[in-house]
Scaffold this motif. Sequence first.
Motif, PDB file in Angstrom:
ATOM      1  N   TYR A 132       0.859  -1.181   0.000  1.00 25.81           N
ATOM      2  CA  TYR A 132       0.000   0.000   0.000  1.00 25.81           C
ATOM      3  C   TYR A 132       0.895   1.231   0.000  1.00 25.81           C
ATOM      4  O   TYR A 132       1.820   1.351   0.819  1.00 25.81           O
ATOM      5  N   SER A 173       0.856   5.470   0.003  1.00 24.05           N
ATOM      6  CA  SER A 173       0.005   6.624   0.286  1.00 24.05           C
ATOM      7  C   SER A 173       0.861   7.882   0.388  1.00 24.05           C
ATOM      8  O   SER A 173       2.017   7.829   0.810  1.00 24.05           O
ATOM      9  N   ARG A 178       1.771  11.165   2.222  1.00 23.35           N
ATOM     10  CA  ARG A 178       1.641  11.701   3.568  1.00 23.35           C
ATOM     11  C   ARG A 178       2.412  13.024   3.694  1.00 23.35           C
ATOM     12  O   ARG A 178       3.287  13.334   2.890  1.00 23.35           O
ATOM     13  N   ARG A 233       5.944   9.622  -0.217  1.00 22.18           N
ATOM     14  CA  ARG A 233       5.225   8.357  -0.322  1.00 22.18           C
ATOM     15  C   ARG A 233       5.590   7.458   0.853  1.00 22.18           C
ATOM     16  O   ARG A 233       6.760   7.212   1.107  1.00 22.18           O
ATOM     17  N   LYS A 253      -0.200  -4.207   2.697  1.00 22.95           N
ATOM     18  CA  LYS A 253      -1.644  -4.008   2.598  1.00 22.95           C
ATOM     19  C   LYS A 253      -2.392  -4.941   3.551  1.00 22.95           C
ATOM     20  O   LYS A 253      -2.092  -6.136   3.632  1.00 22.95           O
ATOM     21  N   PRO A 289      -2.303  11.759   6.498  1.00 26.22           N
ATOM     22  CA  PRO A 289      -2.691  12.196   5.155  1.00 26.22           C
ATOM     23  C   PRO A 289      -2.523  13.709   4.959  1.00 26.22           C
ATOM     24  O   PRO A 289      -2.744  14.495   5.887  1.00 26.22           O
TER      25      PRO A 289
END
Length: 199
Positions: free
Chosen positions: A40, A42, A44, A53, A58, A112
């Motif tokens: 995974y 994401s 941030r 990243r 996951k 996030p």
Amino acid sequence: MTMKRWIDILFAISIGLVALIPIILCASLFFILYREMPFYVSIRAGKQARCFRIYKLKSMRQSFYKDGKPLPDHMRITGFGRFMRKYSIDELPQLWNILIGDMSLVGPRPLPVTYTSLYNERQRKRLSVKPGLTGLAQVNGRNAISWEAKFEMDVQYVEQQSMKLDGAILFQTIGKVMRGADISQENHVTAESFQGTTE
């Protein structure tokens, strides 16, 4: 280069070499069980809100409603994913983030990018240091406490940071991980999304 950065690099290399075994095993098992890519990625917010990243194993499947919207977390998380989360195995790929300098061993957890604009003035102080694999909030409640409580501890860490404090947090983290404590908020699979703080 600071002492903290040297420790981050040495830890990421030494522990990372050992962690490769469970990372490869868990990634392979997830792919075999669910036929999905096991990692995974994401975006941030890091130090000074710089985007980077983050990498994780996951724990949820890519499952959607007919209209294309993703199913809620409690319907997507897998049994194997719950196991990885309980013992923080899913976080191990972030040793790479530490090695390349996006993160540190200890610091506020990277969140996030969408949360950045929701912080109040005091909460924004958490962005003045590199995010960490573990932190003061993680050994004092983790996902079982409110966002406001977590952010206050993040700011306390920024204001009081020292090698001694980092050592104490790392030591406490080992116990938390072994017990699989404070993984989620009550009635939530993980943590409820941050919606901002009402002053």
